[in-house]
Design a protein around this motif. Structure first.
Motif, PDB file in Angstrom:
ATOM      1  N   ASP A  49      11.097  22.894  -6.860  1.00  0.00           N
ATOM      2  CA  ASP A  49      10.173  23.997  -7.101  1.00  0.00           C
ATOM      3  C   ASP A  49      10.401  24.570  -8.496  1.00  0.00           C
ATOM      4  OD1 ASP A  49       8.675  26.316  -7.154  1.00  0.00           O
ATOM      5  OD2 ASP A  49       9.478  27.102  -5.274  1.00  0.00           O
ATOM      6  N   PRO A  50       9.426  24.451  -9.402  1.00  0.00           N
ATOM      7  CA  PRO A  50       9.616  24.953 -10.764  1.00  0.00           C
ATOM      8  C   PRO A  50       9.775  26.475 -10.843  1.00  0.00           C
ATOM      9  CG  PRO A  50       7.364  24.170 -10.453  1.00  0.00           C
ATOM     10  CD  PRO A  50       8.115  23.848  -9.193  1.00  0.00           C
ATOM     11  N   SER A  51       9.352  27.182  -9.809  1.00  0.00           N
ATOM     12  CA  SER A  51       9.491  28.637  -9.824  1.00  0.00           C
ATOM     13  C   SER A  51      10.745  29.128  -9.077  1.00  0.00           C
ATOM     14  CB  SER A  51       8.244  29.290  -9.233  1.00  0.00           C
ATOM     15  OG  SER A  51       8.108  28.935  -7.878  1.00  0.00           O
ATOM     16  N   CYS A  52      11.574  28.208  -8.627  1.00  0.00           N
ATOM     17  CA  CYS A  52      12.806  28.584  -7.913  1.00  0.00           C
ATOM     18  C   CYS A  52      13.715  29.384  -8.842  1.00  0.00           C
ATOM     19  CB  CYS A  52      13.531  27.327  -7.425  1.00  0.00           C
ATOM     20  SG  CYS A  52      15.108  27.682  -6.608  1.00  0.00           S
ATOM     21  N   MET A  53      14.249  30.474  -8.326  1.00  0.00           N
ATOM     22  CA  MET A  53      15.123  31.307  -9.144  1.00  0.00           C
ATOM     23  C   MET A  53      16.595  30.922  -9.038  1.00  0.00           C
ATOM     24  SD  MET A  53      14.675  34.799  -6.936  1.00  0.00           S
ATOM     25  CE  MET A  53      16.181  35.687  -7.236  1.00  0.00           C
ATOM     26  N   TYR A  54      16.916  29.919  -8.217  1.00  0.00           N
ATOM     27  CA  TYR A  54      18.311  29.528  -8.012  1.00  0.00           C
ATOM     28  C   TYR A  54      18.665  28.167  -8.632  1.00  0.00           C
ATOM     29  CZ  TYR A  54      18.006  33.206  -4.486  1.00  0.00           C
ATOM     30  OH  TYR A  54      17.817  34.397  -3.845  1.00  0.00           O
ATOM     31  N   CYS A  55      17.902  27.161  -8.318  1.00  0.00           N
ATOM     32  CA  CYS A  55      18.264  25.789  -8.669  1.00  0.00           C
ATOM     33  C   CYS A  55      18.279  25.447 -10.160  1.00  0.00           C
ATOM     34  CB  CYS A  55      17.372  24.802  -7.920  1.00  0.00           C
ATOM     35  SG  CYS A  55      17.626  24.853  -6.130  1.00  0.00           S
ATOM     36  N   PRO A  56      17.335  25.913 -10.954  1.00  0.00           N
ATOM     37  CA  PRO A  56      17.337  25.510 -12.366  1.00  0.00           C
ATOM     38  C   PRO A  56      18.626  25.850 -13.121  1.00  0.00           C
ATOM     39  CG  PRO A  56      15.235  26.480 -11.818  1.00  0.00           C
ATOM     40  CD  PRO A  56      16.149  26.712 -10.637  1.00  0.00           C
ATOM     41  N   ASN A  57      19.293  26.924 -12.735  1.00  0.00           N
ATOM     42  CA  ASN A  57      20.513  27.353 -13.432  1.00  0.00           C
ATOM     43  C   ASN A  57      21.801  26.916 -12.749  1.00  0.00           C
ATOM     44  OD1 ASN A  57      18.986  28.772 -15.397  1.00  0.00           O
ATOM     45  ND2 ASN A  57      18.694  30.417 -13.928  1.00  0.00           N
ATOM     46  N   ARG A  58      21.688  26.189 -11.651  1.00  0.00           N
ATOM     47  CA  ARG A  58      22.873  25.782 -10.899  1.00  0.00           C
ATOM     48  C   ARG A  58      23.660  24.720 -11.661  1.00  0.00           C
ATOM     49  NH1 ARG A  58      22.125  23.720  -4.840  1.00  0.00           N
ATOM     50  NH2 ARG A  58      22.257  21.661  -5.747  1.00  0.00           N
ATOM     51  N   PRO A  59      24.960  24.920 -11.836  1.00  0.00           N
ATOM     52  CA  PRO A  59      25.771  23.918 -12.543  1.00  0.00           C
ATOM     53  C   PRO A  59      25.961  22.652 -11.710  1.00  0.00           C
ATOM     54  CG  PRO A  59      27.154  25.703 -11.740  1.00  0.00           C
ATOM     55  CD  PRO A  59      25.739  26.081 -11.419  1.00  0.00           C
ATOM     56  N   GLU A  60      26.446  21.610 -12.345  1.00  0.00           N
ATOM     57  CA  GLU A  60      26.670  20.329 -11.672  1.00  0.00           C
ATOM     58  C   GLU A  60      27.647  20.472 -10.506  1.00  0.00           C
ATOM     59  OE1 GLU A  60      28.826  16.104 -12.673  1.00  0.00           O
ATOM     60  OE2 GLU A  60      27.806  17.133 -14.311  1.00  0.00           O
ATOM     61  N   THR A  61      28.695  21.255 -10.709  1.00  0.00           N
ATOM     62  CA  THR A  61      29.676  21.504  -9.647  1.00  0.00           C
ATOM     63  C   THR A  61      29.829  23.005  -9.457  1.00  0.00           C
ATOM     64  OG1 THR A  61      31.513  21.467 -11.230  1.00  0.00           O
ATOM     65  CG2 THR A  61      30.987  19.379 -10.112  1.00  0.00           C
ATOM     66  N   PRO A  62      30.173  23.434  -8.246  1.00  0.00           N
ATOM     67  CA  PRO A  62      30.303  24.865  -7.968  1.00  0.00           C
ATOM     68  C   PRO A  62      31.454  25.535  -8.729  1.00  0.00           C
ATOM     69  CG  PRO A  62      30.271  23.579  -5.926  1.00  0.00           C
ATOM     70  CD  PRO A  62      30.317  22.613  -7.048  1.00  0.00           C
ATOM     71  N   LEU A  63      32.562  24.832  -8.858  1.00  0.00           N
ATOM     72  CA  LEU A  63      33.730  25.374  -9.531  1.00  0.00           C
ATOM     73  C   LEU A  63      33.911  24.706 -10.888  1.00  0.00           C
ATOM     74  CD1 LEU A  63      36.165  25.309  -6.467  1.00  0.00           C
ATOM     75  CD2 LEU A  63      34.813  27.241  -7.308  1.00  0.00           C
ATOM     76  N   PRO A  64      34.440  25.443 -11.851  1.00  0.00           N
ATOM     77  CA  PRO A  64      34.679  24.828 -13.152  1.00  0.00           C
ATOM     78  C   PRO A  64      35.625  23.640 -13.028  1.00  0.00           C
ATOM     79  CG  PRO A  64      35.071  27.198 -13.230  1.00  0.00           C
ATOM     80  CD  PRO A  64      34.869  26.830 -11.805  1.00  0.00           C
ATOM     81  N   LYS A  65      35.357  22.594 -13.776  1.00  0.00           N
ATOM     82  CA  LYS A  65      36.244  21.430 -13.768  1.00  0.00           C
ATOM     83  C   LYS A  65      37.428  21.688 -14.688  1.00  0.00           C
ATOM     84  CE  LYS A  65      32.703  18.031 -12.767  1.00  0.00           C
ATOM     85  NZ  LYS A  65      32.061  16.811 -13.207  1.00  0.00           N
TER      86      LYS A  65
END
Length: 75
Positions: A58-74
């Protein structure tokens, strides 16, 4: 890995997020409790460092576009 929770904050080895530890759900790979990450509206496994759901399309999703590759920093 040290995980603590207080109110709506979860601290994972010094990395703090808004969310909670889900005592009812566990990772299918390692059986650790899942953590709900409020900023991205999804669950992840802290031990495996992977998201439980894929990003949506969904291009209007407010969550997914900014989600990093992994939840925690590598690292």
């Amino acid at each position: 890995m040290k995980i603590t929770a207080l109110d709506d904050k979860v601290n994972i080895d010094g990395f703090e997020i808004c969310g909670h530890i889900d005592q009812e759900q566990s990772c299918s790979t390692c059986k650790n409790h899942l953590i709900y990450y409020e900023d991205f509206d999804t669950y992840f496994c802290p031990a495996c460092n992977h998201w439980l759901e894929s990003k949506c399309n969904d291009p209007s999703c407010m969550y997914c576009p900014n989600r990093p590759e992994t939840p925690l920093p590598k690292g």
